[in-house]
Design an enzyme around this catalytic site. Structure first.
Site, short mmCIF file in Angstrom:
data_model
loop_
_atom_site.label_atom_id
_atom_site.label_comp_id
_atom_site.label_asym_id
_atom_site.label_seq_id
_atom_site.Cartn_x
_atom_site.Cartn_y
_atom_site.Cartn_z
CB SER A 160 2.51 11.06 -0.33
OG SER A 160 2.52 9.92 -1.15
CG ASN A 179 -2.63 3.70 5.25
OD1 ASN A 179 -2.11 3.02 4.36
ND2 ASN A 179 -2.01 4.70 5.83
CB CYS A 202 5.95 2.98 2.85
SG CYS A 202 4.32 2.21 2.77
N GLY A 259 -3.52 10.76 11.43
CA GLY A 259 -4.65 11.51 11.97
C GLY A 259 -4.28 12.29 13.22
N GLY A 284 -0.30 -0.29 1.02
CA GLY A 284 0.81 -1.04 0.44
C GLY A 284 1.27 -0.52 -0.90
#
EC number: 1.3.-.-
Lengths: 298, 241
Positions: free
Chosen positions: A19, A67, A127, A214, A70
């Protein structure tokens, strides 16, 4: 050889696009035929459209990146009407990633997705870039329990919960989700992290924190998948810094039935394709007849 | 859009820390489009976006400033080395219908994409390029009038290029450079109601529109620099105060 059957579905191989790194698959489909993938997880979806965060959203780090997008997304209705029909033309499993800021928002989103043509719902309680109401549903098991319980009530489709590596106890978190009816878990999401601009003497990101992904996170993510696989008996999607077939096989041996590939798509736009081919070659060379033989062998 | 390994034909330092990289390859590219470049394996993690600077029958070229880990690696490239190239990417601009007088206003390394605009636009083109000290990237530049400024006063007008640029005479303005410069160009173009296009820059990850990390604020919400841009209409872009 690469086929895996889970949740009444057949994945043609264990490689799934993660995602937030693959949009709604249109862009990568311009580079190669993404129907070769085992599955695709959509960009994180919320009940209503979100513009996401302002300011810098990306900062490169050693062997990784931060990142702070949002959850920018067009909303679930728009997705079902305008993106899903295209995704359903692809010959692969479509997994909708569901985000939210409150239990009500999660439940309403889940109801809509459950009635749609998506194959599986991945409940994103992890998140790090949205801080509405100050609650992060992915840290404390008892808070996660409430969300999973309420969403499970309205979801008939397979429900997978995506876990945060920032959970207080990742094993307890996974067990809790399964107790509340999760059909699987995917782990891990990005790590809550930060960077500082030393010349401006302030955090790089407006939100201060951002998510680290990563190759840098791979060994920790692998350890978490291994630990969780010993504690739950539902299928696991392994995620975290997988950049080549060797990484993917490590996660599979640690107990993941499927792997998700995210940041590696930015390193090499053909990463998913190369990993699928790499796994197949590995199995042939090692004389292994089916991927199922090596899931969780460690 | 292709993902290919291209051979380095030239990688030359044309001014201090400014390099011109020429790669062998045949492409159809619109002015304002860009490529993701990578001449390394694992580190740095991300590829780097560069606008097209020039293009010939058998080559594409880029003008870049050495600023960090990626450009430091690019600067070491020798002839015959290979670079992985994804592109062309982004919207670019359809310049076939441009008529009248056009001004291209560039600052620093932001002049790079404007070189190719100047080459391809058939109409009257005047160029306004501002630099800090050393002037670069203007060899074989096609235009009617060239105005140069340097902050040090080394060449041309001493000061900012926006000090001497007036959009009044022009039917269209295209600008690329530091945000402060583009904001100023936008303000003066608004006063004279001159149509303006901005070439936005951003850190990018995927480069193709999937990851949403390179967005720019517009009056219609957050848009992707890599896919909806890099060329935006002047009135579209919202600059934070």
């Amino acid at each position: 050889m690469l086929n895996i059957s889970l949740w009444g579905k057949t994945f043609k191989n264990p490689v799934v696009a993660a995602s937030g790194t693959f949009g709604f698959s249109r862009e990568y489909n311009e580079i190669y035929d993404v129907s070769i993938l085992g599955g695709i997880v959509t960009k994180g979806l919320t009940l209503n459209k979100r513009e996401g965060n302002e300011g810098i959203r990306c900062f490169e780090t050693s062997s990784g990146m931060l990142n702070s997008v949002g959850l920018q997304n067009p909303g679930i209705d728009y997705f079902i009407e305008n993106e899903l029909p295209f995704m359903k033309t692809l010959n692969t499993i479509i997994i909708a990633n569901l985000g939210g800021g409150s239990i009500e928002e999660y439940v309403q989103g889940a109801e809509k997705l459950d009635k749609s043509d998506v194959d599986i719902i991945e409940l994103n309680i992890s998140c790090p870039n949205v801080k509405e109401g100050g609650v992060n549903f992915g840290i404390k098991s008892n808070i996660a329990r409430e969300v999973v319980k309420e969403v499970r009530r309205v979801v008939k489709k397979p429900l997978v919960v995506k876990l945060s590596p920032d959970a207080e106890d990742i094993v307890d978190m996974a067990v809790t989700c399964v107790e509340e009816g999760a059909d699987g878990v995917s782990l891990v999401n990005t790590f809550k992290a930060m960077a500082i601009d030393i010349y401006k003497k302030r955090p790089v990101f407006k939100n201060v924190f951002a998510g680290l992904s990563g190759p840098a996170i791979k060994p920790i993510a692998l350890r978490m998948v291994y630990e969780v696989s010993k504690a739950v008996n539902v299928p696991i999607m392994g995620i975290g810094g997988i950049k080549d077939y060797k990484d993917a096989i490590e996660f599979i041996m640690a107990g993941a039935s499927l792997v998700q590939v995210g940041t590696a798509n930015f390193i090499n736009p053909f990463a998913c394709r190369d990993i699928i081919n790499g796994i197949e070659n590995f199995l042939k060379e090692e004389g292994i007849n089916s991927i199922n033989e090596i899931i969780g062998v460690i | 859009m292709q993902y290919s390994s291209l051979k380095v034909l030239e990688n030359r330092e044309v001014a201090k820390n400014i390099f011109k990289l020429k790669l062998e390859g045949k492409y159809n590219v619109k002015p304002g489009q860009f490529f993701m470049l990578r001449s390394w394996e694992d580190e740095p993690t991300l590829s780097r976006p560069f606008s097209i600077y020039d293009k010939g029958e058998n080559y594409i070229s880029f003008l870049y400033e050495v600023k960090g880990k990626g450009t430091e690696k690019l600067a070491k490239l020798k002839c015959q080395d290979t670079v992985k190239v994804l592109g062309p990417l982004g919207n670019g601009m359809d310049i076939s219908r441009i008529k009248g007088k056009v001004a291209l206003v560039g600052g620093g390394i932001g002049i790079a994409p404007l070189f190719y605009f100047a080459k391809k636009i058939e109409a009257h083109v005047d160029i306004y390029f501002g630099f800090r000290d050393e002037v670069y990237g203007i060899e074989n530049l096609k235009c009617k009038n060239l105005y140069i400024s340097t902050e040090s006063g080394k060449v041309g007008y001493k000061g900012y290029i926006t000090d001497i640029f007036n959009p009044f005479d022009y039917n269209l303005v295209i600008t690329c450079g530091p945000l402060a410069m583009m904001k100023k160009v936008k303000d003066v173009c608004k006063k004279t109601a001159t149509p303006l296009y901005l070439l936005m820059e951003s850190k990018m990850a995927c480069g193709i529109g999937a990851c949403l990390v390179c967005t720019c604020k517009t009056k219609d919400g957050m848009k992707r620099v890599c896919k909806d841009g890099p060329v935006f209409k002047g009135e579209e872009v919202v600059f934070d105060a």
